[in-house]
Enzyme design. Structure first.
Site, PDB file in Angstrom:
ATOM      1  N   PHE A   1      -1.150 -10.050  -4.602  1.00 52.85           N
ATOM      2  CA  PHE A   1      -2.526 -10.450  -4.275  1.00 52.85           C
ATOM      3  C   PHE A   1      -2.565 -11.851  -3.659  1.00 52.85           C
ATOM      4  O   PHE A   1      -3.363 -12.127  -2.767  1.00 52.85           O
ATOM      5  CB  PHE A   1      -3.423 -10.408  -5.521  1.00 52.85           C
TER       6      PHE A   1
ATOM      7  N   THR B   1       0.826  -1.211   0.000  1.00 60.61           N
ATOM      8  CA  THR B   1       0.000   0.000   0.000  1.00 60.61           C
ATOM      9  C   THR B   1       0.858   1.257   0.000  1.00 60.61           C
ATOM     10  O   THR B   1       1.909   1.302   0.643  1.00 60.61           O
ATOM     11  CB  THR B   1      -0.909  -0.012   1.250  1.00 60.61           C
TER      12      THR B   1
ATOM     13  N   GLU C   1      -6.138  -4.915   4.214  1.00 61.33           N
ATOM     14  CA  GLU C   1      -6.123  -6.188   3.456  1.00 61.33           C
ATOM     15  C   GLU C   1      -7.371  -6.304   2.580  1.00 61.33           C
ATOM     16  O   GLU C   1      -7.927  -7.387   2.393  1.00 61.33           O
ATOM     17  CB  GLU C   1      -6.039  -7.415   4.381  1.00 61.33           C
ATOM     18  N   GLY C   2      -7.821  -5.155   2.069  1.00 64.45           N
ATOM     19  CA  GLY C   2      -9.029  -5.108   1.257  1.00 64.45           C
ATOM     20  C   GLY C   2     -10.184  -4.622   2.118  1.00 64.45           C
ATOM     21  O   GLY C   2     -10.557  -5.272   3.098  1.00 64.45           O
TER      22      GLY C   2
HETATM   23  P1  TGC Z   1      -6.946  -8.150 -11.473  1.00 57.53           P
HETATM   24  O1  TGC Z   1      -6.912  -7.932 -12.943  1.00 57.53           O
HETATM   25  O2  TGC Z   1      -8.205  -8.587 -10.835  1.00 57.53           O
HETATM   26  O3  TGC Z   1      -5.798  -9.165 -11.081  1.00 57.53           O
HETATM   27  C1  TGC Z   1      -4.456  -9.002 -11.528  1.00 57.53           C
HETATM   28  C2  TGC Z   1      -3.819 -10.371 -11.442  1.00 57.53           C
HETATM   29  O4  TGC Z   1      -3.842 -10.803 -10.083  1.00 57.53           O
HETATM   30  C3  TGC Z   1      -4.615 -12.004  -9.968  1.00 57.53           C
HETATM   31  N1  TGC Z   1      -5.363 -11.905  -8.710  1.00 57.53           N
HETATM   32  C4  TGC Z   1      -5.150 -12.729  -7.700  1.00 57.53           C
HETATM   33  N2  TGC Z   1      -4.323 -13.777  -7.554  1.00 57.53           N
HETATM   34  C5  TGC Z   1      -4.328 -14.410  -6.381  1.00 57.53           C
HETATM   35  N3  TGC Z   1      -5.117 -14.028  -5.350  1.00 57.53           N
HETATM   36  C6  TGC Z   1      -5.958 -12.988  -5.458  1.00 57.53           C
HETATM   37  N4  TGC Z   1      -6.707 -12.616  -4.427  1.00 57.53           N
HETATM   38  C7  TGC Z   1      -6.001 -12.281  -6.665  1.00 57.53           C
HETATM   39  N5  TGC Z   1      -6.686 -11.207  -7.120  1.00 57.53           N
HETATM   40  C8  TGC Z   1      -6.287 -10.997  -8.362  1.00 57.53           C
HETATM   41  C9  TGC Z   1      -5.500 -12.037 -11.192  1.00 57.53           C
HETATM   42  O5  TGC Z   1      -5.889 -13.351 -11.506  1.00 57.53           O
HETATM   43  C10 TGC Z   1      -4.586 -11.430 -12.213  1.00 57.53           C
HETATM   44  O6  TGC Z   1      -3.651 -12.421 -12.592  1.00 57.53           O
HETATM   45  P2  TGC Z   1      -3.079 -12.487 -14.103  1.00 57.53           P
HETATM   46  O7  TGC Z   1      -2.240 -13.713 -14.153  1.00 57.53           O
HETATM   47  O8  TGC Z   1      -4.277 -12.543 -14.977  1.00 57.53           O
HETATM   48  O9  TGC Z   1      -2.291 -11.229 -14.288  1.00 57.53           O
HETATM   49  O10 TGC Z   1      -6.403  -6.827 -10.821  1.00 57.53           O
HETATM   50  P3  TGC Z   1      -7.148  -5.551 -10.452  1.00 57.53           P
HETATM   51  O11 TGC Z   1      -6.152  -4.462 -10.369  1.00 57.53           O
HETATM   52  O12 TGC Z   1      -8.339  -5.359 -11.337  1.00 57.53           O
HETATM   53  O13 TGC Z   1      -7.594  -5.955  -8.977  1.00 57.53           O
HETATM   54  C11 TGC Z   1      -8.820  -5.706  -8.510  1.00 57.53           C
HETATM   55  C12 TGC Z   1      -8.880  -6.045  -7.016  1.00 57.53           C
HETATM   56  C13 TGC Z   1      -9.973  -5.210  -6.409  1.00 57.53           C
HETATM   57  C14 TGC Z   1      -9.217  -7.524  -6.884  1.00 57.53           C
HETATM   58  C15 TGC Z   1      -7.553  -5.759  -6.308  1.00 57.53           C
HETATM   59  O14 TGC Z   1      -7.079  -4.526  -6.664  1.00 57.53           O
HETATM   60  C16 TGC Z   1      -7.663  -5.830  -4.812  1.00 57.53           C
HETATM   61  O15 TGC Z   1      -7.685  -6.892  -4.202  1.00 57.53           O
HETATM   62  N6  TGC Z   1      -7.663  -4.653  -4.152  1.00 57.53           N
HETATM   63  C17 TGC Z   1      -7.582  -4.565  -2.704  1.00 57.53           C
HETATM   64  C18 TGC Z   1      -6.154  -4.318  -2.356  1.00 57.53           C
HETATM   65  C19 TGC Z   1      -5.854  -4.547  -0.907  1.00 57.53           C
HETATM   66  O16 TGC Z   1      -6.291  -5.501  -0.296  1.00 57.53           O
HETATM   67  N7  TGC Z   1      -5.025  -3.660  -0.372  1.00 57.53           N
HETATM   68  C20 TGC Z   1      -4.573  -3.766   0.976  1.00 57.53           C
HETATM   69  C21 TGC Z   1      -3.132  -4.147   1.002  1.00 57.53           C
HETATM   70  S1  TGC Z   1      -2.281  -4.528   2.441  1.00 57.53           S
HETATM   71  C22 TGC Z   1      -2.560  -3.345   3.596  1.00 57.53           C
HETATM   72  O17 TGC Z   1      -3.652  -2.945   3.800  1.00 57.53           O
HETATM   73  C23 TGC Z   1      -1.424  -2.781   4.396  1.00 57.53           C
HETATM   74  S2  TGC Z   1       0.035  -3.658   4.243  1.00 57.53           S
HETATM   75  C24 TGC Z   1      -0.197  -4.971   5.306  1.00 57.53           C
HETATM   76  C25 TGC Z   1       0.068  -4.557   6.739  1.00 57.53           C
HETATM   77  O18 TGC Z   1       1.193  -4.130   7.026  1.00 57.53           O
HETATM   78  O19 TGC Z   1      -0.831  -4.696   7.617  1.00 57.53           O
END
Ligand code: TGC
Length: 391
Positions: free
Chosen positions: A241, A135, A368-369
């Site tokens: 991810f 992030t 984490e989302g």
């Molecule tokens: P998208 O096109 O959907 O996916 C890109 C590629 O990634 C693959 N993929 C996954 N693979 C494994 N597990 C998952 N959960 C996956 N989600 C997606 C997907 O198959 C694709 O692969 P490829 O081979 O085709 O390239 O990407 P997008 O940009 O459209 O993503 C949409 C979305 C909403 C799913 C994604 O952006 C998302 O999950 N957003 C939320 C992000 C999040 O959780 N951020 C928080 C991060 S960590 C934190 O909060 C602080 S750091 C941790 C800490 O210190 O506490």
């Protein structure tokens, strides 16, 4: 007291029950007495000591192979560990889930054999602590918009950029950092060690949530790391991810732990507290609140246990993990608020845990989302239509 309305204990392996009971005793004897003061004063717990204690208990990197001095247990074991630590405080579960799911997991899954041998045993023993840099100040729900870059210059990768909202930012010895290759634009993963010139680590002060743990920022200014510090076996967003899956799964169990503690606190209090001459637990409105809490906790327990079985069999999908994270954190939010309400005015005192869980869970609901993002991930999965961005 165990919150186990559906005899879920009968479905657990004996070794998981033993681990849970000994971990619960350790946490109640050693960490619980410190938590109120740590949270109140925002004096972080001593994670250097806790990491080594957790290492001795064998709860870091639960599902990673014994070959790397890790426990070699199951995803169910990892879940139970997350449940027990968050029963005390969400900052403890953040520590465990970040180190296991976001630091050890990517090294194990995407690292070279040399990287695994160098880092995993020390992370498992708690000799080293990790953090996860994905992030950024302007890239939260949409990590694809990250600005941090890595440029290969001669025999180094040179990183520039910053990361935000990072658990254990300041204390971490090892950071897993995701950055865009300045030449081909692909997201790649890097291991950055504390003390590297150009690597800055700082915790944030004056937080209203997760006050017993460290949360902060990382910055990279012409930070040059050896070529061999790149995770060689991954590129693209599926790298970061897939690690989030591991942390989100751990959160689903951790949220059960926080919910259990809120329920136990509210039940004990309502049986003891008398108003109008009777324990408040004898009144129908309070019973309804308690019944709602135990119902939601039981549903959350069943979701996470089944999800653990799917993970153990390598059958779980990211959207199933999103469902568990979303549902169980909603449950924890509901239980913290309801327990606080049952405790009346005492509910706003830090002498009782629900108000602390309530503030912590706001972080868990968001990181984490966010709840909204998990709603859309499930929505995309069941409809086949993406609703994240305007076309
Ligand atoms: P998208 O096109 O959907 O996916 C890109 C590629 O990634 C693959 N993929 C996954 N693979 C494994 N597990 C998952 N959960 C996956 N989600 C997606 C997907 O198959 C694709 O692969 P490829 O081979 O085709 O390239 O990407 P997008 O940009 O459209 O993503 C949409 C979305 C909403 C799913 C994604 O952006 C998302 O999950 N957003 C939320 C992000 C999040 O959780 N951020 C928080 C991060 S960590 C934190 O909060 C602080 S750091 C941790 C800490 O210190 O506490």
């Amino acid at each position: 007291m165990f919150v186990d309305y559906y005899k879920i204990d009968d479905l657990l392996a004996d070794e998981d029950k033993l681990l849970r009971d000994s971990l619960r005793k350790f946490l109640e004897d050693n960490i619980k007495p410190l938590i109120k003061q740590a949270w109140h004063k925002q004096e972080k717990l001593d994670f250097r000591t806790i990491a080594k204690q957790f290492g001795e208990l064998g709860i870091l990197g639960s599902f990673i192979e014994e070959k790397y001095n890790c426990p070699g247990a199951t995803y169910t074991t990892y879940g139970i560990v997350c449940q027990e630590v968050e029963r005390i405080d969400s900052a403890l579960r953040s520590f465990v889930a970040v180190n296991t799911g976001l630091v050890m997991y990517p090294i194990w899954r995407y690292g070279s054999e040399d990287q695994k041998m160098k880092f995993l045993p020390k992370l498992a023993s708690g000799e080293k602590i990790g953090c996860y840099g994905l992030t950024e100040p302007d890239a939260g729900s949409d990590p694809s918009s990250m600005k941090t870059t890595a440029k290969k210059i001669k025999d180094k990768w040179v990183l520039n950029g910053s990361k935000m909202w990072i658990t254990e930012a300041e204390i971490a010895d090892v950071a897993i950092v995701w950055a865009k290759d300045a030449d081909d634009g692909k997201v790649k993963g890097f291991i950055v060690e504390k003390g590297t010139p150009g690597f800055y680590q700082k915790d944030l002060e004056e937080l209203g949530s997760m006050r017993a743990g460290g949360v902060g920022e990382l910055a990279f200014t012409d930070c040059a790391i050896p070529l061999e510090n790149r995770l060689p076996n991954i590129e693209g967003l599926k790298g970061p991810f897939s690690c989030l899956n591991m942390a989100r799964y751990g959160i689903s169990w951790g949220a059960i732990g926080a919910s259990m503690d809120c329920f136990e606190t509210a039940l004990t209090y309502s049986l003891d507290r008398k108003q109008f001459g009777e324990p408040i637990a004898s009144y129908q409105l309070v019973q309804e609140k308690l019944a709602n809490m135990i119902t939601e906790i039981t549903k959350a327990q069943l979701v996470s246990l089944r999800l653990s079985q799917l993970l153990n069999e390598n059958k779980a999908t990211p959207a199933q993990i999103s469902l568990a994270k979303r549902n169980n954190v909603r449950t924890a939010r509901f239980c913290a608020q309801t327990a606080r309400e049952i405790l009346g005015a005492n509910g706003i005192s830090l002498d009782y845990s629900p108000i602390r869980h309530m503030a912590n869970i706001e972080s868990v609901y968001t990181y984490e989302g966010t709840d909204d993002m998990h709603t859309l991930i499930i929505g995309r999965d069941i409809t086949g239509i993406e609703a994240f961005r305007k076309k």
